[in-house]
Scaffold this motif. Structure first.
Motif, PDB file in Angstrom:
ATOM      1  N   LEU A  34       0.647  -0.568   0.099  1.00 15.94           N
ATOM      2  CA  LEU A  34      -0.075  -0.195  -0.122  1.00 15.94           C
ATOM      3  C   LEU A  34       1.203   0.871   0.019  1.00 15.94           C
ATOM      4  O   LEU A  34       1.653   1.370   1.111  1.00 15.94           O
ATOM      5  CB  LEU A  34      -0.859  -0.309   1.694  1.00 15.94           C
ATOM      6  CG  LEU A  34      -1.908   1.093   1.142  1.00 15.94           C
ATOM      7  CD1 LEU A  34      -3.282   0.161   2.310  1.00 15.94           C
ATOM      8  CD2 LEU A  34      -1.908   2.280   1.854  1.00 15.94           C
ATOM      9  N   LEU A  35       0.542   2.173  -0.970  1.00 17.55           N
ATOM     10  CA  LEU A  35       1.163   3.989  -0.938  1.00 17.55           C
ATOM     11  C   LEU A  35       0.443   4.382  -0.339  1.00 17.55           C
ATOM     12  O   LEU A  35      -0.265   4.784  -0.837  1.00 17.55           O
ATOM     13  CB  LEU A  35       1.901   3.699  -1.941  1.00 17.55           C
ATOM     14  CG  LEU A  35       3.354   4.658  -3.295  1.00 17.55           C
ATOM     15  CD1 LEU A  35       4.359   4.558  -2.160  1.00 17.55           C
ATOM     16  CD2 LEU A  35       3.341   4.631  -4.353  1.00 17.55           C
ATOM     17  N   LEU A  36       1.136   4.860   1.177  1.00 15.90           N
ATOM     18  CA  LEU A  36       0.193   6.766   1.342  1.00 15.90           C
ATOM     19  C   LEU A  36       1.428   7.265   0.527  1.00 15.90           C
ATOM     20  O   LEU A  36       2.032   7.878   0.440  1.00 15.90           O
ATOM     21  CB  LEU A  36       0.550   5.759   2.332  1.00 15.90           C
ATOM     22  CG  LEU A  36      -0.440   7.675   3.485  1.00 15.90           C
ATOM     23  CD1 LEU A  36      -1.847   7.988   2.819  1.00 15.90           C
ATOM     24  CD2 LEU A  36      -0.088   7.178   5.212  1.00 15.90           C
ATOM     25  N   LEU A  37       0.193   8.681  -0.352  1.00 15.16           N
ATOM     26  CA  LEU A  37       0.660   9.170  -0.695  1.00 15.16           C
ATOM     27  C   LEU A  37       0.542  11.008   0.010  1.00 15.16           C
ATOM     28  O   LEU A  37      -1.389  11.439  -0.216  1.00 15.16           O
ATOM     29  CB  LEU A  37       0.413   9.507  -1.882  1.00 15.16           C
ATOM     30  CG  LEU A  37       0.965   8.400  -3.213  1.00 15.16           C
ATOM     31  CD1 LEU A  37       1.014   8.874  -4.763  1.00 15.16           C
ATOM     32  CD2 LEU A  37       2.238   8.521  -2.744  1.00 15.16           C
ATOM     33  N   HIS A 106      -4.170  11.453   0.260  1.00 17.17           N
ATOM     34  CA  HIS A 106      -4.490  12.767   0.463  1.00 17.17           C
ATOM     35  C   HIS A 106      -4.486  13.606  -0.293  1.00 17.17           C
ATOM     36  O   HIS A 106      -3.175  14.185  -0.461  1.00 17.17           O
ATOM     37  CB  HIS A 106      -4.352  12.231   2.003  1.00 17.17           C
ATOM     38  CG  HIS A 106      -4.841  13.535   2.463  1.00 17.17           C
ATOM     39  ND1 HIS A 106      -4.289  15.048   3.326  1.00 17.17           N
ATOM     40  CD2 HIS A 106      -6.192  14.199   2.635  1.00 17.17           C
ATOM     41  CE1 HIS A 106      -5.013  15.779   3.263  1.00 17.17           C
ATOM     42  NE2 HIS A 106      -6.388  15.492   3.284  1.00 17.17           N
ATOM     43  N   SER A 107      -5.290  14.898  -0.493  1.00 17.92           N
ATOM     44  CA  SER A 107      -5.307  15.910  -1.077  1.00 17.92           C
ATOM     45  C   SER A 107      -4.675  15.949  -2.348  1.00 17.92           C
ATOM     46  O   SER A 107      -4.689  15.090  -3.240  1.00 17.92           O
ATOM     47  CB  SER A 107      -4.693  16.853  -0.259  1.00 17.92           C
ATOM     48  OG  SER A 107      -4.832  18.501  -0.123  1.00 17.92           O
ATOM     49  N   MET A 108      -3.089  16.923  -2.102  1.00 21.97           N
ATOM     50  CA  MET A 108      -2.566  16.454  -3.443  1.00 21.97           C
ATOM     51  C   MET A 108      -1.844  15.178  -3.951  1.00 21.97           C
ATOM     52  O   MET A 108      -1.858  14.504  -5.000  1.00 21.97           O
ATOM     53  CB  MET A 108      -0.801  17.383  -3.260  1.00 21.97           C
ATOM     54  CG  MET A 108       0.437  17.499  -4.473  1.00 21.97           C
ATOM     55  SD  MET A 108       1.672  18.401  -3.043  1.00 21.97           S
ATOM     56  CE  MET A 108       2.188  16.658  -2.532  1.00 21.97           C
ATOM     57  N   GLY A 109      -1.113  14.320  -3.240  1.00 26.37           N
ATOM     58  CA  GLY A 109      -1.417  12.962  -3.150  1.00 26.37           C
ATOM     59  C   GLY A 109      -1.912  12.363  -4.110  1.00 26.37           C
ATOM     60  O   GLY A 109      -2.390  11.592  -4.381  1.00 26.37           O
ATOM     61  N   ALA A 110      -3.529  12.559  -3.534  1.00 28.61           N
ATOM     62  CA  ALA A 110      -4.997  11.776  -4.060  1.00 28.61           C
ATOM     63  C   ALA A 110      -4.922  12.267  -5.665  1.00 28.61           C
ATOM     64  O   ALA A 110      -5.105  11.467  -6.180  1.00 28.61           O
ATOM     65  CB  ALA A 110      -5.966  12.223  -3.750  1.00 28.61           C
ATOM     66  N   ARG A 111      -4.849  13.996  -5.860  1.00 29.70           N
ATOM     67  CA  ARG A 111      -4.353  14.318  -7.536  1.00 29.70           C
ATOM     68  C   ARG A 111      -3.377  13.053  -8.084  1.00 29.70           C
ATOM     69  O   ARG A 111      -3.649  13.049  -9.554  1.00 29.70           O
ATOM     70  CB  ARG A 111      -4.015  15.600  -7.534  1.00 29.70           C
ATOM     71  CG  ARG A 111      -5.217  16.479  -7.246  1.00 29.70           C
ATOM     72  CD  ARG A 111      -4.743  17.761  -6.452  1.00 29.70           C
ATOM     73  NE  ARG A 111      -3.957  18.979  -8.252  1.00 29.70           N
ATOM     74  CZ  ARG A 111      -4.890  19.704  -8.722  1.00 29.70           C
ATOM     75  NH1 ARG A 111      -6.271  19.680  -8.417  1.00 29.70           N
ATOM     76  NH2 ARG A 111      -4.316  19.978  -9.909  1.00 29.70           N
ATOM     77  N   ILE A 112      -2.101  12.890  -7.541  1.00 28.33           N
ATOM     78  CA  ILE A 112      -0.940  12.731  -7.975  1.00 28.33           C
ATOM     79  C   ILE A 112      -0.707  11.456  -8.100  1.00 28.33           C
ATOM     80  O   ILE A 112      -0.994  10.347  -9.276  1.00 28.33           O
ATOM     81  CB  ILE A 112       0.445  12.675  -6.898  1.00 28.33           C
ATOM     82  CG1 ILE A 112       0.808  13.776  -6.642  1.00 28.33           C
ATOM     83  CG2 ILE A 112       1.310  11.704  -7.194  1.00 28.33           C
ATOM     84  CD1 ILE A 112       2.150  14.200  -5.687  1.00 28.33           C
ATOM     85  N   ALA A 113      -2.071  10.230  -7.380  1.00 29.31           N
ATOM     86  CA  ALA A 113      -2.413   9.451  -7.093  1.00 29.31           C
ATOM     87  C   ALA A 113      -3.137   8.639  -9.416  1.00 29.31           C
ATOM     88  O   ALA A 113      -3.235   7.796  -9.825  1.00 29.31           O
ATOM     89  CB  ALA A 113      -3.156   8.088  -6.282  1.00 29.31           C
ATOM     90  N   ALA A 114      -4.221   9.361  -8.928  1.00 33.11           N
ATOM     91  CA  ALA A 114      -5.020   9.714 -10.060  1.00 33.11           C
ATOM     92  C   ALA A 114      -3.939  10.082 -11.699  1.00 33.11           C
ATOM     93  O   ALA A 114      -4.051   9.082 -12.265  1.00 33.11           O
ATOM     94  CB  ALA A 114      -6.190  10.802 -10.184  1.00 33.11           C
TER      95      ALA A 114
END
Length: 278
Positions: A34-37, A106-114
């Motif tokens: 699991l990668l948490l961004l 989360h936040s920026m990390g969610a945009r990065i994941a997408a």
């Protein structure tokens, strides 16, 4: 004076996409990756409390210091776009041999994941959990936290803040998380923060949202100004196939505002991702 807080993750350095990245790792070798961004001003250490919990169901959790944060390398000016961050994730997935990881951003990390899923693994990424992604962008309402507000917090940290100073911005947070932010916020590079904030205004998350394939879950704070109710309705209309959860009485910093509520919402999905797929 900020208290010294012990972290549960094991630190290591990894080369990926031409940069040296510091990662914190949790859980047991061999468990599902699991990668948490984290977000725009959240070094990996500040997500320690969440990574520990995400490892519990049976995950090997990796949390990177995103480029320009923590102990990871700084990048040149102009290199803090979603395309840059997504390439870092692709490099980390390869370097750490994270086969189809669950990605929680989360936040920026969610945009990065997408962006990573669309650009680098459109047909074979693992489940994505997008937590309150900034939905600002061209022609949309601005990101609710101004660039100056981020800079004010950063400069306060550089001057030597403490938990009480951070509490003025985040009054609902637990003491430990206030202490960690006071200790590590100053490790965020100003250029990375400014250029990422600019990207919140110039790069449209909805373009990535509409292009996503595979297993995706969106989690938002019920009171979040970052994914407000009308935008959540728009996201649901355009992609009714993607489930959406709202965590009551939380704003943008969902797990910081209510860790138990966030985990209660997410836990069934985390367990389902561990089940073998036929």
């Amino acid at each position: 004076m900020t208290a010294s807080v012990e972290l549960a993750g094991v630190s290591s350095m990894v080369w990926a996409n031409g940069l040296r990245h510091r990662v914190l790792r949790y859980g047991r070798e061999g468990d599902r990756p699991l990668l948490l961004l984290p977000g725009i001003t959240t070094p990996a250490a500040c997500a320690d409390f969440l990574a520990v919990q995400l490892a519990e169901p049976g995950y090997r959790v990796t949390v990177p210091d995103v480029r320009g944060r923590g102990e990871s390398d700084r990048a040149p000016s102009g290199c803090h776009r979603l395309v840059d961050y997504a390439a870092d994730v692709a490099g980390l997935v390869e370097a750490l041999d994270l086969h189809n990881p669950v990605i929680v951003g989360h936040s920026m990390g969610a945009r990065i994941a997408a962006a990573y899923a669309v650009r680098h693994a459109p047909d074979d990424h693992g489940p994505l959990v997008l937590v309150d992604p900034p939905t600002s962008g061209p022609g949309r309402r601005p990101y609710p936290t101004t660039r100056q507000a981020f800079l004010d917090q950063l400069r306060q940290a550089q001057a030597g803040t403490d938990a009480d100073g951070v509490r003025a911005f985040y009054p609902r947070w637990p003491q430990r998380e206030l202490e960690l932010r006071a200790r590590f916020l100053a490790t965020c590079d100003e250029t990375a923060v400014v250029e990422t904030h600019e990207g919140f205004e110039t790069e449209d998350f909805v373009d990535y949202w509409n292009a996503l394939r595979g297993e995706v879950l969106l989690v938002r704070g019920a009171d979040s100004p970052v994914v407000p109710a009308d935008t959540a309705d728009e996201l649901h209309r355009t992609r009714p196939d993607i489930p959406m959860l709202s965590v009551a009485d939380t704003g943008h910093m969902v797990p910081w505002d209510d860790l138990a509520g966030f985990l209660d919402a997410l836990h069934p999905h985390l367990l389902s991702y561990l089940e073998p797929k036929e």
